[in-house]
Design an enzyme around this catalytic site. Structure first.
Site, PDB file in Angstrom:
ATOM      1  N   ASP A  98       0.196   5.930  -2.393  1.00  0.00           N
ATOM      2  CA  ASP A  98       0.348   4.604  -1.796  1.00  0.00           C
ATOM      3  C   ASP A  98       1.520   3.905  -2.484  1.00  0.00           C
ATOM      4  OD1 ASP A  98      -0.313   2.184  -0.402  1.00  0.00           O
ATOM      5  OD2 ASP A  98      -2.393   2.841  -0.387  1.00  0.00           O
ATOM      6  N   ASP A 199       2.711   0.380   1.913  1.00  0.00           N
ATOM      7  CA  ASP A 199       1.955  -0.847   2.150  1.00  0.00           C
ATOM      8  C   ASP A 199       2.860  -1.929   2.756  1.00  0.00           C
ATOM      9  OD1 ASP A 199      -0.590  -2.310   1.665  1.00  0.00           O
ATOM     10  OD2 ASP A 199       0.667  -3.525   0.334  1.00  0.00           O
ATOM     11  N   GLU A 254       2.834   1.132   6.842  1.00  0.00           N
ATOM     12  CA  GLU A 254       1.890   0.139   7.363  1.00  0.00           C
ATOM     13  C   GLU A 254       2.705  -1.037   7.901  1.00  0.00           C
ATOM     14  OE1 GLU A 254      -2.018  -2.393   5.887  1.00  0.00           O
ATOM     15  OE2 GLU A 254      -0.265  -2.275   4.582  1.00  0.00           O
ATOM     16  N   HIS A 330      -9.524   1.342   4.101  1.00  0.00           N
ATOM     17  CA  HIS A 330     -10.039   0.454   3.052  1.00  0.00           C
ATOM     18  C   HIS A 330      -9.973  -1.027   3.442  1.00  0.00           C
ATOM     19  CE1 HIS A 330      -5.727   0.527   2.658  1.00  0.00           C
ATOM     20  NE2 HIS A 330      -5.779  -0.546   1.902  1.00  0.00           N
ATOM     21  N   ASP A 331      -9.228  -1.360   4.504  1.00  0.00           N
ATOM     22  CA  ASP A 331      -9.080  -2.749   4.946  1.00  0.00           C
ATOM     23  C   ASP A 331      -9.883  -3.060   6.204  1.00  0.00           C
ATOM     24  OD1 ASP A 331      -7.380  -3.648   2.938  1.00  0.00           O
ATOM     25  OD2 ASP A 331      -5.558  -3.093   4.028  1.00  0.00           O
TER      26      ASP A 331
END
Length: 557
Positions: A98, A199, A254, A330-331
């Site tokens: 990440d 991210d 993302e 995870h979000d």
């Protein structure tokens, strides 16, 4: 279409804090991940994506990085990381890291130096602005509530943070910042990692002059203003030229607020930027009609809306770009609870149905830890049960401060949509703490773990686990699944999601009943050349679709 290894791959996302605790401190770690590699190999996934494992004060569960070249001590050491990477490769899998470079932690040495003065080496590493009439430079709202600006007396200026105050945004206009980021990327790629999930990468280029967002100021309106800024293309091309093009890796950016044309621009097959994007259109359906509440709602998803979102991306990117396919991460809340049902009577069938619907599309599927077990939302009823910054801050802002909604209603919204639903520890077996740890975990285990766990799933040939294994194998074996184009069927049907895929002389027909009712649909599945290749029931009743039934047929053309 030039075929790349990542177009054949299925990615498995690991939230390290919640995956497996090997040293019984209640927190998942790198040796714990290594311990579970045989399980992941059995499932058949190709790539593991780890949420951030870098040194961090953990104000936002690792997305606030204080040192990009050190491992978070509770997860292990760099030697343990090197061993894990080696073992992942030995098990025939790859590793995706990440990359969080829109912002750092406020504990990062760059920020510590930057806030000291206006003329040091790092003074221009972040976005600083003078006060305007004694207040913030503009009306931008932060993702976790409040203003996106925090005042620092030492500099007499505000710094920008689109997320928490502990996550100051980097100033990508500064070439030294970009070079520092390229060095971080090379550090990990030279170790042998196989790519990056990036991210909020489309927020790195801020609009010229930092103009006000439309009122009433919300994070959604701020994000829409900032996303896909004027220099994003330049930065991504430079990243590719300086770093990415020198390695055989995969990248997924993302990109909140992105549209298909944006994705084609940044990830098109003839572009030299990224390989694919994470878009949010299908996971933001059923938002609250009150814009102040944003995603906070507990209404079920309307199937035509969901179909429109997914179909739009399938059709737009065919032959021009590449989709990432995901239900949850995870979000996001747990997929089976959000998009189908976690009623014990139907949960297993519903989880298989969702997996089939998504995995038979064109793109690279991402499986979030526990999705292959049909793990569910945790259904908390009190605020003190939550851990996530976003959930807690949103409750205080919307209930206590702004009084937009009453407390009980907001708790229902949190139970449905909170990120904490995805962050409860992985459910390995029916022993204490679900086999995650021998001590009290950092976050409570979902109480349904005796019924839903990996040990039980692996022992049951009819489990969600083995259905996902079949889905993964089908993708590996079939060019039709990988590369076929996409035709939607009956987009306004409120109960059934059906589509066809075509490649060379074959057609794939996918039919999914999103309800707990028996319905009838005739999509020519009785055709003499039709062969049923996958179903979540043991028999085929032709045009009759039982609750949450999902079927895949192949036709010869």
């Amino acid at each position: 279409m030039a075929h790349k290894w990542w177009q054949n791959a299925v990615i498995y996302q690991i939230y390290p804090m919640s995956f497996q605790d090997s040293n019984n401190d209640g927190i998942g770690d790198l040796p714990g991940i290594e311990q579970r590699l045989p399980y992941l190999q059995k499932l058949g996934v190709d790539v593991l994506w780890l949420n951030p494992i870098y040194k961090s004060p953990n104000k936002d569960n690792g997305y606030d990085i204080s040192d990009y070249e050190q491992i978070q001590p509770v997860y292990g050491s760099m030697a343990e990381f090197d061993k894990l990477l080696s073992q992942i490769h030995k098990h025939g899998m790859k590793l995706l890291m990440d990359l969080v470079v829109n912002h750092t932690s406020d504990q990062h040495r760059w920020f510590q130096e930057s806030k000291r003065s206006k003329d040091g080496k790092y003074s221009d590493y972040y976005i600083w602005r003078d006060p305007v009439d004694g207040h913030e430079p503009n009306n931008w709202h932060a993702a976790f509530g409040g203003s996106a600006w925090t005042f620092v007396p030492e500099r007499g200026q505000y710094y920008l943070h689109l997320f928490a105050p502990g996550q100051p945004d980097l100033n990508w206009e500064n070439p030294a910042v970009r070079e520092s980021v390229w060095n971080i990327m090379r550090f990990w790629l030279d170790k042998g990692v196989d790519g990056f999930r990036m991210d909020v990468i489309n927020l790195i280029s801020k609009p010229a002059g930092l103009p006000d967002a439309p009122e009433p100021a919300t994070y959604g309106l701020t994000e829409a203003l900032v996303a896909d800024g004027p220099k994003l293309d330049d930065y991504l091309r430079e990243m590719n030229d300086k770093v990415l093009s020198h390695y055989d890796i995969m990248t997924v950016g993302e990109m909140p607020s992105s549209k298909p044309e944006d994705a084609i621009n940044y990830t098109g097959l003839d572009k030299h930027e990224l390989n694919m994007v994470f878009q949010f259109e299908h996971v933001t359906v059923a938002a609250n009609p009150d814009p102040r509440l944003g995603k906070w709602n507990d209404q079920p998803v309307e199937l035509p809306q969901l179909k429109r979102a997914l179909s739009r991306w399938q059709k737009a990117l065919d032959g021009r770009g590449w989709n990432s396919l995901y239900w949850n991460n995870h979000d996001q809340p747990r997929a089976v609870s959000r998009f189908a049902t976690d009623d014990p009577k139907y949960r297993v069938r519903a989880a298989k149905m969702l997996g089939t619907t998504l995995h038979m599309m064109q793109g690279t599927p991402f499986v979030y830890e526990g999705e292959e077990l049909g793990m569910t939302n945790v259904h908390y009823t009190r605020l003190d049960q939550y851990e996530d910054l976003e959930a807690i801050n949103s409750y205080h802002e919307l209930v206590d401060e702004q009084k937009v909604v009453d407390g009980q209603t907001m708790l229902k919204y949190l139970a449905h949509m909170s990120r904490d639903n995805a962050r409860t520890p992985m459910q390995w077996d029916a022993s204490k703490n679900a086999g995650f740890s021998k001590v009290q975990p950092w976050f409570a285990v979902n109480p349904n773990y005796p019924e839903i766990n990996a040990e039980k799933a692996v022992d049951d040939s009819q489990s969600v686990f083995y259905h996902y294994q079949k889905l993964i194998q089908l993708r590996h074996d079939s060019d039709l699944v990988k590369f076929g184009n996409y035709d939607e069927i009956d987009p306004e049907d409120t109960d059934v999601f059906a589509y066809r895929r075509h490649y060379q002389d074959q057609t794939l027909l996918v039919i999914s009943n999103f309800t707990d009712q028996t319905v009838t649909r005739d999509y020519d599945q009785g055709h003499p050349t039709a062969k049923l290749i996958l179903s979540n029931y043991d028999d085929d009743l032709g045009t009759e679709l039982r609750p949450y039934e999902s079927k895949v047929y192949v036709f010869k053309e």
